[in-house]
Each structure stands twice: as structure tokens, then as C-alpha cells.
Design an enzyme around this catalytic site. Sequence first.
Site, PDB file in Angstrom:
ATOM      1  N   LYS A 112       0.861  -1.174   0.000  1.00 25.77           N
ATOM      2  CA  LYS A 112       0.000   0.000   0.000  1.00 25.77           C
ATOM      3  C   LYS A 112       0.906   1.235   0.000  1.00 25.77           C
ATOM      4  O   LYS A 112       1.961   1.227   0.637  1.00 25.77           O
ATOM      5  CB  LYS A 112      -0.896   0.001   1.250  1.00 25.77           C
ATOM      6  CG  LYS A 112      -1.729   1.257   1.440  1.00 25.77           C
ATOM      7  CD  LYS A 112      -2.803   1.433   0.367  1.00 25.77           C
ATOM      8  CE  LYS A 112      -3.543   2.767   0.503  1.00 25.77           C
ATOM      9  NZ  LYS A 112      -4.411   3.034  -0.677  1.00 25.77           N
ATOM     10  N   THR A 113       0.506   2.261  -0.734  1.00 23.76           N
ATOM     11  CA  THR A 113       1.314   3.475  -0.761  1.00 23.76           C
ATOM     12  C   THR A 113       1.494   4.019   0.661  1.00 23.76           C
ATOM     13  O   THR A 113       0.507   4.289   1.357  1.00 23.76           O
ATOM     14  CB  THR A 113       0.645   4.542  -1.649  1.00 23.76           C
ATOM     15  OG1 THR A 113       0.489   4.014  -2.966  1.00 23.76           O
ATOM     16  CG2 THR A 113       1.495   5.807  -1.709  1.00 23.76           C
TER      17      THR A 113
ATOM     18  N   ASN B 182     -13.664   3.635  -5.296  1.00 22.88           N
ATOM     19  CA  ASN B 182     -13.068   3.825  -3.976  1.00 22.88           C
ATOM     20  C   ASN B 182     -12.667   5.268  -3.746  1.00 22.88           C
ATOM     21  O   ASN B 182     -12.283   5.984  -4.682  1.00 22.88           O
ATOM     22  CB  ASN B 182     -11.853   2.903  -3.793  1.00 22.88           C
ATOM     23  CG  ASN B 182     -10.558   3.548  -4.262  1.00 22.88           C
ATOM     24  OD1 ASN B 182      -9.920   4.303  -3.531  1.00 22.88           O
ATOM     25  ND2 ASN B 182     -10.186   3.280  -5.516  1.00 22.88           N
ATOM     26  N   SER B 183     -12.779   5.657  -2.482  1.00 20.91           N
ATOM     27  CA  SER B 183     -12.148   6.893  -2.031  1.00 20.91           C
ATOM     28  C   SER B 183     -11.547   6.590  -0.670  1.00 20.91           C
ATOM     29  O   SER B 183     -12.008   7.089   0.357  1.00 20.91           O
ATOM     30  CB  SER B 183     -13.154   8.046  -1.959  1.00 20.91           C
ATOM     31  OG  SER B 183     -12.463   9.219  -1.584  1.00 20.91           O
ATOM     32  N   MET B 184     -10.542   5.719  -0.684  1.00 24.49           N
ATOM     33  CA  MET B 184      -9.914   5.266   0.561  1.00 24.49           C
ATOM     34  C   MET B 184      -9.231   6.439   1.280  1.00 24.49           C
ATOM     35  O   MET B 184      -9.235   6.503   2.509  1.00 24.49           O
ATOM     36  CB  MET B 184      -8.878   4.180   0.265  1.00 24.49           C
ATOM     37  CG  MET B 184      -9.447   2.934  -0.434  1.00 24.49           C
ATOM     38  SD  MET B 184     -10.612   2.039   0.577  1.00 24.49           S
ATOM     39  CE  MET B 184      -9.527   1.318   1.792  1.00 24.49           C
TER      40      MET B 184
ATOM     41  N   LEU C 167      -5.933   7.246   1.096  1.00 18.95           N
ATOM     42  CA  LEU C 167      -4.537   6.922   1.444  1.00 18.95           C
ATOM     43  C   LEU C 167      -4.369   6.443   2.890  1.00 18.95           C
ATOM     44  O   LEU C 167      -3.464   6.873   3.599  1.00 18.95           O
ATOM     45  CB  LEU C 167      -3.673   8.171   1.135  1.00 18.95           C
ATOM     46  CG  LEU C 167      -2.199   8.109   0.789  1.00 18.95           C
ATOM     47  CD1 LEU C 167      -1.845   6.866   0.013  1.00 18.95           C
ATOM     48  CD2 LEU C 167      -1.782   9.333   0.043  1.00 18.95           C
TER      49      LEU C 167
ATOM     50  N   CYS D 221      -2.618   9.419  -6.786  1.00 14.08           N
ATOM     51  CA  CYS D 221      -3.739   9.150  -5.877  1.00 14.08           C
ATOM     52  C   CYS D 221      -4.857  10.162  -6.126  1.00 14.08           C
ATOM     53  O   CYS D 221      -4.631  11.365  -6.045  1.00 14.08           O
ATOM     54  CB  CYS D 221      -3.311   9.224  -4.413  1.00 14.08           C
ATOM     55  SG  CYS D 221      -4.762   9.037  -3.350  1.00 14.08           S
TER      56      CYS D 221
ATOM     57  N   ASN E 177      -3.416   3.967 -12.618  1.00 14.25           N
ATOM     58  CA  ASN E 177      -4.163   4.027 -11.371  1.00 14.25           C
ATOM     59  C   ASN E 177      -5.652   4.066 -11.741  1.00 14.25           C
ATOM     60  O   ASN E 177      -6.016   4.044 -12.922  1.00 14.25           O
ATOM     61  CB  ASN E 177      -3.756   5.290 -10.597  1.00 14.25           C
ATOM     62  CG  ASN E 177      -3.914   5.137  -9.094  1.00 14.25           C
ATOM     63  OD1 ASN E 177      -4.910   4.579  -8.628  1.00 14.25           O
ATOM     64  ND2 ASN E 177      -2.954   5.631  -8.338  1.00 14.25           N
TER      65      ASN E 177
ATOM     66  N   GLY F  51      -5.077  -2.481 -14.722  1.00 21.32           N
ATOM     67  CA  GLY F  51      -6.393  -1.939 -15.057  1.00 21.32           C
ATOM     68  C   GLY F  51      -7.259  -2.947 -15.777  1.00 21.32           C
ATOM     69  O   GLY F  51      -6.962  -3.337 -16.904  1.00 21.32           O
TER      70      GLY F  51
ATOM     71  N   THR G 111      -8.986  -4.654  -8.686  1.00 21.71           N
ATOM     72  CA  THR G 111     -10.381  -4.932  -8.329  1.00 21.71           C
ATOM     73  C   THR G 111     -10.689  -6.433  -8.310  1.00 21.71           C
ATOM     74  O   THR G 111     -11.331  -6.935  -7.377  1.00 21.71           O
ATOM     75  CB  THR G 111     -11.317  -4.215  -9.317  1.00 21.71           C
ATOM     76  OG1 THR G 111     -11.104  -2.799  -9.198  1.00 21.71           O
ATOM     77  CG2 THR G 111     -12.776  -4.521  -9.024  1.00 21.71           C
TER      78      THR G 111
HETATM   79  O1  RRO Z   1      -5.937   5.322  -1.005  1.00 23.08           O
HETATM   80  C1  RRO Z   1      -6.604   5.672  -1.998  1.00 23.08           C
HETATM   81  O2  RRO Z   1      -7.668   6.307  -1.914  1.00 23.08           O
HETATM   82  C2  RRO Z   1      -6.131   5.382  -3.367  1.00 23.08           C
HETATM   83  C3  RRO Z   1      -4.853   5.579  -3.797  1.00 23.08           C
HETATM   84 BR1  RRO Z   1      -3.469   6.125  -2.679  1.00 23.08          BR
HETATM   85  C4  RRO Z   1      -4.523   5.366  -5.154  1.00 23.08           C
HETATM   86  O3  RRO Z   1      -3.390   5.546  -5.621  1.00 23.08           O
HETATM   87  N1  RRO Z   1      -5.523   4.970  -5.982  1.00 23.08           N
HETATM   88  C5  RRO Z   1      -6.778   4.779  -5.539  1.00 23.08           C
HETATM   89  O4  RRO Z   1      -7.669   4.406  -6.345  1.00 23.08           O
HETATM   90  N2  RRO Z   1      -7.075   4.972  -4.228  1.00 23.08           N
END
Ligand code: RRO
Length: 327
Positions: free
Chosen positions: A60-61, A84-86, A88, A146, A209, A263, A286
Amino acid sequence: MKIVTFYFVILKEDLMVSTATKVGNFTFDNCLMNAAGVYCMTKEELAEVEASAAGSFVTKTGTLEARPGNPEPRYVNVPLGSINSMGLPNNGFEYYLDYVIELQNQPNTKNHFLSVVGLSPEETHTILKKVQKSDYEGLVELNLSCPNVPGKPQIAYDFETTTDILTEVFSYFTKPLGVKLPPYFDIVHFDQAAAVFNQFPLVFVNCVNSIGNGLYIEDESVVIKPKNGFGGIGGDYIKPTALANVHAFYQRLKPEIQIIGTGGVKSGRDAFEHILCGASMVQVGTALQKEGVTIFDRITKELKEIMAKKGYETLEDFRGKLHYIDR
Ligand code: RRO
């Protein structure tokens, strides 16, 4: 008919089909691996990918400090992919750096990718300077794409900032480095982006991405909470865009810069198409989230079957050899 079947069996058995690959000076037994963000938040998840048929993993970044990320729900699988809107969420880059160093010192380990980015250029340089000083000898992926941190645009859509960051990075960073890119949608942008990346000793670019800031609606509502439902799109929706980006950069980048294809990969056929477009390694996002780590066995088997049918023994036999219609 019988003769044809017999011929195929012989052909398949005679062929030594391999999905092994190389990125920079690093070798991998299999070209398939996870995409950053999926199965890589904790050491336990990373260990599952390590133990699977995947040829590698990417973490994970990681940011300078650990982050909780955006409020939930923040990832949703939908019939044709995911949104997604994780934001980071991660355990801080040192957590991942320690783990890849720990594995590096074990026998029979795979080669790995450490994904990082700062919340500002200064933070990015602080992180990369620490990675530079560390004992880590593997590959590093700088995430320039991101889409989900409120108020922070995707870096790689700003060519000036990207140039400035990479110029500074390569003044002190001498370890093997690649960048994770957002999808581009215009031929002029492919040209401009490639002109930027060709100035630097990058080992790879990773395309793509998620497609940033899509909106998925069920009944009358968005399905994720952050940013009123806007989020990165992955899965089936993005394969044509991903393939276009892989091929556009394969055509434009100097040969020293390899392409990682990401992708819309959920089958051997999808992986085959990414390689045909020029990918040296193929990441699963995914579909890995939906199916779990056994997906690497299935996709590898499907890819090998396609290669055997076509008489290809190695990825080099067809990498980048996409056919055009020129009659
Ligand atoms: O963590 C995220 O919301 C996220 C990241 Br860092 C990314 O590079 N790509 C993504 O779809 N979600």
C-alpha cells in the site's frame, strides 16, 4: 479433425510456457502481482500475496506518517468494477519498508515493490531520502496518481510539478525507481507526459491508477461516503483506457523504461492484452479484491493456455506486438 486435435496436444506438451519476467535488473517467476491498494495494507495481507502464485507484491502506498484515511463506506465492488475513495489509509512508509527489508533477508524471497508518496513534495523527498539510506535493495514505486485525498490533485496531471519533483528526486536517489501514473486521455498528453518521463532514469512506469472521480449511483444515492460519492473507478470499466495508456507509453518511452500494466485484469486474456500492448508485469486490483489470492493461479493458468495455443513460450514472444490494421 482427429489429426488436428493430436497436433495440438503434441504442440502443448512440447512447449515450455513461462510467464517469468524482468523489471530492471530484477527477475520474477510470474508476471502477475497485486496492484497497490489491494491485499497490501498489512504484513498479513502482503504475506498472503507472497505465498500465492503471484510473482511479487507491491505495498500500500506509504506516507511519512500513518493515516486513517477517509470515512467508510469508502470502497464498494459494483457489477462492472469498483469505486473507492480510501484517502490513502496506511501504516506509514516505515512499516512497509521494514517488512520488505525483513523479507529481502530471507532465503527464496521474491523481489518486491515499495510504494510511497508524501502529502507534499517535501514529504516525498523526506521519505525517499530515508529509503535511499536504508538497507532496502528492491524496487520503489512513487505514486503520482492518488485521486482521493481531498484538496490534493493527482500530481502526474501537473507536468511542471512532476518534472520538479523528479528532478529533485534524482539528485539524491540512486535506487531503482518507477512511477504510478493516472490514466491520460489525450494523445497530446501522452506526448507531453512521455517527454517528461524520458528525461529521467526511471526503471518503469505503471499504467494506470484508477480513473479518478467517477460517480456510481444506486437507486437515488451515491455508494461511498467521502467526497459525496466521487471516487476512483477500477475493474472492467477501465481496461480499454489502461491498454491505451500501456501502449501509448510503450510506443513513446525510451526502451530502458519498462511498462507495468494495471487496469481491468480479471482473466488470462486481459493479462495477455496488457502484455501485447507492451507490459512487462501485470497487476490485478479490483478482481483480486473480489476473488482473493487464488486468482493468481487461475489467471496464470489461463494466460499459459493462451500462450500455448498460439505457440508462444515466453512473454518476449508477443510483448508489444499488437497488430494494427493497415490495409
Ligand atoms: O488510497 C486511496 O484512496 C487510493 C490511492 Br493512494 C490510489 O493511488 N488509488 C486509488 O484508487 N485509491
